[in-house]
Design a protein around this motif. Structure first.
Motif, PDB file in Angstrom:
ATOM      1  N   ASN A   1    -142.937  25.613 -41.503  1.00 28.60           N
ATOM      2  CA  ASN A   1    -141.800  26.395 -41.006  1.00 28.60           C
ATOM      3  C   ASN A   1    -141.174  25.798 -39.755  1.00 28.60           C
ATOM      4  O   ASN A   1    -140.015  26.038 -39.475  1.00 28.60           O
ATOM      5  CB  ASN A   1    -142.246  27.833 -40.674  1.00 28.60           C
ATOM      6  CG  ASN A   1    -142.710  28.568 -41.902  1.00 28.60           C
ATOM      7  OD1 ASN A   1    -142.079  28.520 -42.939  1.00 28.60           O
ATOM      8  ND2 ASN A   1    -143.849  29.226 -41.798  1.00 28.60           N
ATOM      9  N   TRP A   2    -141.960  25.041 -38.996  1.00 23.77           N
ATOM     10  CA  TRP A   2    -141.516  24.602 -37.676  1.00 23.77           C
ATOM     11  C   TRP A   2    -142.176  23.265 -37.352  1.00 23.77           C
ATOM     12  O   TRP A   2    -143.386  23.125 -37.494  1.00 23.77           O
ATOM     13  CB  TRP A   2    -141.938  25.659 -36.651  1.00 23.77           C
ATOM     14  CG  TRP A   2    -141.419  25.428 -35.278  1.00 23.77           C
ATOM     15  CD1 TRP A   2    -142.065  24.763 -34.267  1.00 23.77           C
ATOM     16  CD2 TRP A   2    -140.181  25.845 -34.749  1.00 23.77           C
ATOM     17  NE1 TRP A   2    -141.288  24.754 -33.142  1.00 23.77           N
ATOM     18  CE2 TRP A   2    -140.115  25.411 -33.409  1.00 23.77           C
ATOM     19  CE3 TRP A   2    -139.084  26.537 -35.265  1.00 23.77           C
ATOM     20  CZ2 TRP A   2    -139.022  25.646 -32.592  1.00 23.77           C
ATOM     21  CZ3 TRP A   2    -138.009  26.790 -34.442  1.00 23.77           C
ATOM     22  CH2 TRP A   2    -137.988  26.348 -33.135  1.00 23.77           C
ATOM     23  N   ALA A   3    -141.392  22.277 -36.889  1.00 20.34           N
ATOM     24  CA  ALA A   3    -141.940  20.989 -36.464  1.00 20.34           C
ATOM     25  C   ALA A   3    -141.646  20.786 -34.985  1.00 20.34           C
ATOM     26  O   ALA A   3    -140.512  20.953 -34.546  1.00 20.34           O
ATOM     27  CB  ALA A   3    -141.339  19.851 -37.275  1.00 20.34           C
ATOM     28  N   THR A   4    -142.650  20.447 -34.220  1.00 18.75           N
ATOM     29  CA  THR A   4    -142.503  20.155 -32.795  1.00 18.75           C
ATOM     30  C   THR A   4    -142.820  18.686 -32.584  1.00 18.75           C
ATOM     31  O   THR A   4    -143.863  18.208 -33.015  1.00 18.75           O
ATOM     32  CB  THR A   4    -143.462  21.023 -31.958  1.00 18.75           C
ATOM     33  OG1 THR A   4    -143.163  22.400 -32.185  1.00 18.75           O
ATOM     34  CG2 THR A   4    -143.310  20.721 -30.484  1.00 18.75           C
ATOM     35  N   VAL A   5    -141.910  17.978 -31.913  1.00 21.03           N
ATOM     36  CA  VAL A   5    -142.062  16.552 -31.666  1.00 21.03           C
ATOM     37  C   VAL A   5    -141.995  16.308 -30.168  1.00 21.03           C
ATOM     38  O   VAL A   5    -141.180  16.913 -29.475  1.00 21.03           O
ATOM     39  CB  VAL A   5    -140.939  15.756 -32.372  1.00 21.03           C
ATOM     40  CG1 VAL A   5    -141.023  14.276 -32.046  1.00 21.03           C
ATOM     41  CG2 VAL A   5    -140.980  15.982 -33.871  1.00 21.03           C
TER      42      VAL A   5
ATOM     43  N   ARG B   1    -144.421   4.333 -25.210  1.00 21.54           N
ATOM     44  CA  ARG B   1    -143.007   4.587 -25.451  1.00 21.54           C
ATOM     45  C   ARG B   1    -142.811   5.181 -26.843  1.00 21.54           C
ATOM     46  O   ARG B   1    -143.449   4.771 -27.807  1.00 21.54           O
ATOM     47  CB  ARG B   1    -142.231   3.272 -25.353  1.00 21.54           C
ATOM     48  CG  ARG B   1    -140.760   3.443 -25.563  1.00 21.54           C
ATOM     49  CD  ARG B   1    -140.055   2.078 -25.523  1.00 21.54           C
ATOM     50  NE  ARG B   1    -138.663   2.232 -25.854  1.00 21.54           N
ATOM     51  CZ  ARG B   1    -138.170   2.275 -27.084  1.00 21.54           C
ATOM     52  NH1 ARG B   1    -138.987   2.174 -28.117  1.00 21.54           N
ATOM     53  NH2 ARG B   1    -136.888   2.418 -27.299  1.00 21.54           N
ATOM     54  N   MET B   2    -141.930   6.152 -26.940  1.00 21.48           N
ATOM     55  CA  MET B   2    -141.598   6.749 -28.227  1.00 21.48           C
ATOM     56  C   MET B   2    -140.235   6.224 -28.669  1.00 21.48           C
ATOM     57  O   MET B   2    -139.267   6.277 -27.913  1.00 21.48           O
ATOM     58  CB  MET B   2    -141.572   8.272 -28.136  1.00 21.48           C
ATOM     59  CG  MET B   2    -141.322   8.917 -29.476  1.00 21.48           C
ATOM     60  SD  MET B   2    -141.588  10.696 -29.524  1.00 21.48           S
ATOM     61  CE  MET B   2    -140.599  11.274 -28.184  1.00 21.48           C
ATOM     62  N   ASN B   3    -140.149   5.756 -29.873  1.00 15.65           N
ATOM     63  CA  ASN B   3    -138.919   5.217 -30.429  1.00 15.65           C
ATOM     64  C   ASN B   3    -137.977   6.374 -30.792  1.00 15.65           C
ATOM     65  O   ASN B   3    -138.374   7.274 -31.538  1.00 15.65           O
ATOM     66  CB  ASN B   3    -139.248   4.389 -31.673  1.00 15.65           C
ATOM     67  CG  ASN B   3    -138.073   3.645 -32.228  1.00 15.65           C
ATOM     68  OD1 ASN B   3    -136.949   4.114 -32.175  1.00 15.65           O
ATOM     69  ND2 ASN B   3    -138.344   2.480 -32.772  1.00 15.65           N
ATOM     70  N   PRO B   4    -136.718   6.360 -30.308  1.00 15.81           N
ATOM     71  CA  PRO B   4    -135.773   7.433 -30.638  1.00 15.81           C
ATOM     72  C   PRO B   4    -135.564   7.600 -32.143  1.00 15.81           C
ATOM     73  O   PRO B   4    -135.327   8.707 -32.621  1.00 15.81           O
ATOM     74  CB  PRO B   4    -134.476   6.996 -29.960  1.00 15.81           C
ATOM     75  CG  PRO B   4    -134.899   6.095 -28.864  1.00 15.81           C
ATOM     76  CD  PRO B   4    -136.143   5.400 -29.356  1.00 15.81           C
ATOM     77  N   GLU B   5    -135.683   6.506 -32.894  1.00 16.10           N
ATOM     78  CA  GLU B   5    -135.512   6.603 -34.351  1.00 16.10           C
ATOM     79  C   GLU B   5    -136.582   7.477 -34.981  1.00 16.10           C
ATOM     80  O   GLU B   5    -136.337   8.109 -36.011  1.00 16.10           O
ATOM     81  CB  GLU B   5    -135.525   5.207 -34.971  1.00 16.10           C
ATOM     82  CG  GLU B   5    -134.304   4.393 -34.603  1.00 16.10           C
ATOM     83  CD  GLU B   5    -134.335   2.990 -35.192  1.00 16.10           C
ATOM     84  OE1 GLU B   5    -135.043   2.781 -36.201  1.00 16.10           O
ATOM     85  OE2 GLU B   5    -133.665   2.123 -34.638  1.00 16.10           O
ATOM     86  N   TRP B   6    -137.773   7.523 -34.396  1.00 17.08           N
ATOM     87  CA  TRP B   6    -138.840   8.381 -34.929  1.00 17.08           C
ATOM     88  C   TRP B   6    -138.438   9.842 -34.822  1.00 17.08           C
ATOM     89  O   TRP B   6    -138.622  10.623 -35.753  1.00 17.08           O
ATOM     90  CB  TRP B   6    -140.141   8.153 -34.194  1.00 17.08           C
ATOM     91  CG  TRP B   6    -140.685   6.761 -34.265  1.00 17.08           C
ATOM     92  CD1 TRP B   6    -140.374   5.799 -35.197  1.00 17.08           C
ATOM     93  CD2 TRP B   6    -141.609   6.161 -33.369  1.00 17.08           C
ATOM     94  NE1 TRP B   6    -141.062   4.645 -34.925  1.00 17.08           N
ATOM     95  CE2 TRP B   6    -141.828   4.833 -33.808  1.00 17.08           C
ATOM     96  CE3 TRP B   6    -142.273   6.615 -32.255  1.00 17.08           C
ATOM     97  CZ2 TRP B   6    -142.692   3.965 -33.166  1.00 17.08           C
ATOM     98  CZ3 TRP B   6    -143.148   5.745 -31.598  1.00 17.08           C
ATOM     99  CH2 TRP B   6    -143.349   4.439 -32.056  1.00 17.08           C
ATOM    100  N   VAL B   7    -137.887  10.208 -33.663  1.00 20.02           N
ATOM    101  CA  VAL B   7    -137.465  11.594 -33.444  1.00 20.02           C
ATOM    102  C   VAL B   7    -136.376  11.967 -34.439  1.00 20.02           C
ATOM    103  O   VAL B   7    -136.435  13.010 -35.099  1.00 20.02           O
ATOM    104  CB  VAL B   7    -136.962  11.800 -31.996  1.00 20.02           C
ATOM    105  CG1 VAL B   7    -136.496  13.229 -31.792  1.00 20.02           C
ATOM    106  CG2 VAL B   7    -138.038  11.435 -30.991  1.00 20.02           C
ATOM    107  N   LEU B   8    -135.363  11.109 -34.562  1.00 23.92           N
ATOM    108  CA  LEU B   8    -134.251  11.397 -35.470  1.00 23.92           C
ATOM    109  C   LEU B   8    -134.686  11.420 -36.927  1.00 23.92           C
ATOM    110  O   LEU B   8    -134.189  12.222 -37.719  1.00 23.92           O
ATOM    111  CB  LEU B   8    -133.137  10.369 -35.261  1.00 23.92           C
ATOM    112  CG  LEU B   8    -132.454  10.449 -33.906  1.00 23.92           C
ATOM    113  CD1 LEU B   8    -131.466   9.299 -33.744  1.00 23.92           C
ATOM    114  CD2 LEU B   8    -131.761  11.786 -33.719  1.00 23.92           C
TER     115      LEU B   8
END
Length: 76
Positions: free
Chosen positions: A12-16, A26-33
């Motif tokens: 129902n809900w995803a938290t990133v 470092r987190m890649n912005p493409e992963w979030v999108l």
């Protein structure tokens, strides 16, 4: 680098959010999108908590000009 498409059936809900602290990676912005797009296409609410890093408040939760830390799309 796009992540594989996730089957979010029953979710129902995803938290990133990124890691915090001195040894955070470092987190890649493409992963979030990528995860957000999967959520949007499958009707799952999405929340982007933070970029992470040593000063997580400074880094915030803004991506592509939008504060996704306030996004609750498809909340039901």
């Amino acid at each position: 680098m796009r992540l594989r498409i996730f089957d979010l059936a029953g979710i129902n809900w995803a938290t990133v959010g990124g890691e915090c602290g001195v040894k955070s990676r470092r987190m890649n912005p493409e992963w979030v999108l990528s995860i957000k797009n999967d959520c949007d296409h499958q009707g799952v609410s999405f929340y982007f908590n933070q970029w992470g890093g040593i000063n997580k408040k400074k880094n915030g939760s803004i991506i592509v000009g939008a504060d996704l830390g306030c996004y609750a799309g498809n909340w039901g």
